[in-house]
Scaffold this active site. Structure first.
Site, short mmCIF file in Angstrom:
data_model
loop_
_atom_site.label_atom_id
_atom_site.label_comp_id
_atom_site.label_asym_id
_atom_site.label_seq_id
_atom_site.Cartn_x
_atom_site.Cartn_y
_atom_site.Cartn_z
N ASP A 1 0.96 4.14 1.42
CA ASP A 1 1.43 4.83 2.62
C ASP A 1 2.62 4.12 3.27
O ASP A 1 3.20 4.64 4.23
CB ASP A 1 0.30 5.01 3.64
N HIS A 2 3.02 2.97 2.73
CA HIS A 2 4.17 2.25 3.25
C HIS A 2 5.35 2.21 2.29
O HIS A 2 6.45 1.79 2.68
CB HIS A 2 3.77 0.81 3.61
N ASP B 1 -0.99 -2.85 10.18
CA ASP B 1 -1.96 -3.16 9.12
C ASP B 1 -2.40 -4.62 9.19
O ASP B 1 -2.19 -5.40 8.27
CB ASP B 1 -1.37 -2.83 7.76
N HIS C 1 1.06 3.94 13.25
CA HIS C 1 0.07 3.85 12.18
C HIS C 1 -1.30 4.34 12.65
O HIS C 1 -2.31 3.66 12.53
CB HIS C 1 -0.03 2.40 11.66
N HIS D 1 0.83 -1.18 0.00
CA HIS D 1 0.00 0.00 0.00
C HIS D 1 0.88 1.25 0.00
O HIS D 1 1.96 1.27 0.60
CB HIS D 1 -0.94 0.00 1.20
#
Length: 306
Positions: free
Chosen positions: A65-66, A206, A265, A63
Site C-alpha cells: 500500500d506504500h 506505520d 493512513h 508494504h
C-alpha cells in the site's frame, strides 16, 4: 516556501474516495514524493500538480500500500519527457523493488538511482532540502522522515565591512561558499547575521509510538502522522499490527507541539475520521483529519531566529 500535499490518506486498501498513502512536497522548482500507493497519479492530476518535477522519492517501507503505484508513476514520468535522473531512498530491499518495477517500465528515458539505508538514522540532502530518515517500530523495517528547508542569516553589510571582507567576495560568501583570500579562510558567518528559522515537516506512518517522532516533530511546522484507528477500542489491534490509534498520535503531538498536525493512513474501517476529532482536539487542539488532496504552502518566518 514549501508546498505540501497529501495525495492519498488510506491504509491497506483504496476506497472509492480515498487513495493509498502518498505525500508530495514542492520546493524551489523540485518535487519530492513520500510513498507511492495506488492512486497516486490520479490524485496528482486531481490536485493539478505535475509528476515531471519529481526528482526524489522517499519510501517508508516495502508494504504494497506504500509502493504499488511506483511502476505506473515511473512510466508516466517517462512519457512526460523527463530525462533528469530520479533518486529513490528507502530501507534495504528498495533496489530489488525498483528492479522489479523496470519489468513494467523497461525503457525509461531517465536513470533511476537507489539508496538503501543501513543505519537507524541517516541525514542527506536532496531536492534542495535536508532530509533525516529515522527508523520507527513496524512489523518490517520502516523509516519516518524529517524534511527541512534550512535558512541562513541575512546578509549584514556592517559585519562584512568590520571583518574586512572585499566587496567582490560578498556574493559568494552570502551564498554559503568558503573562500581563500590573501592567506585568509573566509567563511559565510563573517558576512551573515544569526541563522533564521527554516521550515520543518515530519512524516511518520506505520509505527507504534516512538520517542524519535516527538524529537523530530518538536516545534515543527507540520507533523503528518498515522491515525490508523479512531479510538482506544482498537488498542490491541494497533499493538499487534504495529500501528497507532488517533489518541496515541495526538499524545505525541501534545508532547512535541508542532504548529499543526495532519492525520493520514486511515484504516478502511475508519470511514469518518472527523467523528473522533472533538475528543482528539482535547489532547492536541491543532489536529486535523484531512481527506485526499489537502495542501498547504508553508512560508518562512521572516522575523524569527533559531
Amino acid at each position: 516556501m514549501l508546498d505540501v500535499a497529501l495525495l492519498g490518506t488510506g491504509g491497506m486498501m483504496p476506497l472509492p474516495r480515498r487513495w493509498l498513502t502518498s505525500c508530495m512536497m514542492r520546493y524551489n522548482g523540485s518535487s519530492l514524493l513520500i510513498d507511492c500507493g495506488e492512486g497516486t497519479q490520479i490524485a496528482l492530476r486531481k490536485l493539478g500538480w505535475s509528476c515531471k518535477q519529481i526528482d526524489t522519492i522517499l519510501i517508508t517501507h516495502l508494504h504494497a500500500d506504500h509502493i504499488a503505484g511506483l511502476p505506473g508513476l515511473l512510466l508516466t514520468m517517462g512519457n512526460s519527457d523527463r530525462t533528469e535522473p530520479v533518486t529513490v531512498y528507502g530501507p534495504k530491499g528498495i533496489d530489488r523493488v525498483l528492479q522489479a518495477a523496470r519489468v513494467f517500465a523497461p525503457e525509461l528515458p531517465f536513470r533511476i538511482r537507489t539508496v538503501e539505508f543501513r543505519d537507524p538514522e541517516e541525514t542527506f540532502s536532496a531536492s534542495g532540502l535536508r532530509i533525516t530518515a529515522f527508523r520507527v517500530n513496524h512489523r518490517v523495517i520502516c523509516y519516518s522522515y524529517c524534511v527541512e528547508v534550512l535558512r541562513g542569516g541575512r546578509f549584514d553589510v556592517e559585519k562584512a565591512k568590520a571583518n574586512g571582507i572585499p566587496l567582490k567576495l560578498w556574493n559568494p560568501l552570502q551564498k554559503g561558499a568558503t573562500v581563500e583570500y590573501e592567506g585568509r579562510t573566509l567563511t559565510p558567518d563573517l558576512v551573515l547575521g544569526e541563522k533564521r528559522r527554516g521550515i520543518r515537516v515530519v512524516y511518520s506512518t506505520d509505527t507504534r509510538p516512538t520517542p524519535d517522532i516527538a524529537r523530530f516533530a518538536s516545534d515543527a511546522d507540520l507533523l503528518i502522522i498515522e491515525g490508523m484507528y479512531g479510538d482506544h477500542e482498537k488498542d490491541a489491534d494497533a499493538r499487534q499490527k504495529k500501528h497507532m490509534t488517533m489518541p496515541e498520535a495526538a499524545a505525541i503531538a501534545c508532547k512535541a507541539q508542532p504548529r499543526a498536525m495532519w492525520y493520514t493512513h486511515y484504516s478502511p474501517s475508519l470511514l469518518r475520521p472527523d467523528d473522533y476529532m472533538e475528543e482528539i482536539r482535547k489532547i492536541f487542539p491543532r489536529a486535523l483529519a484531512p481527506r485526499d488532496g489537502v495542501s498547504v504552502s508553508i512560508p518562512f518566518d521572516d522575523d524569527e531566529t533559531e
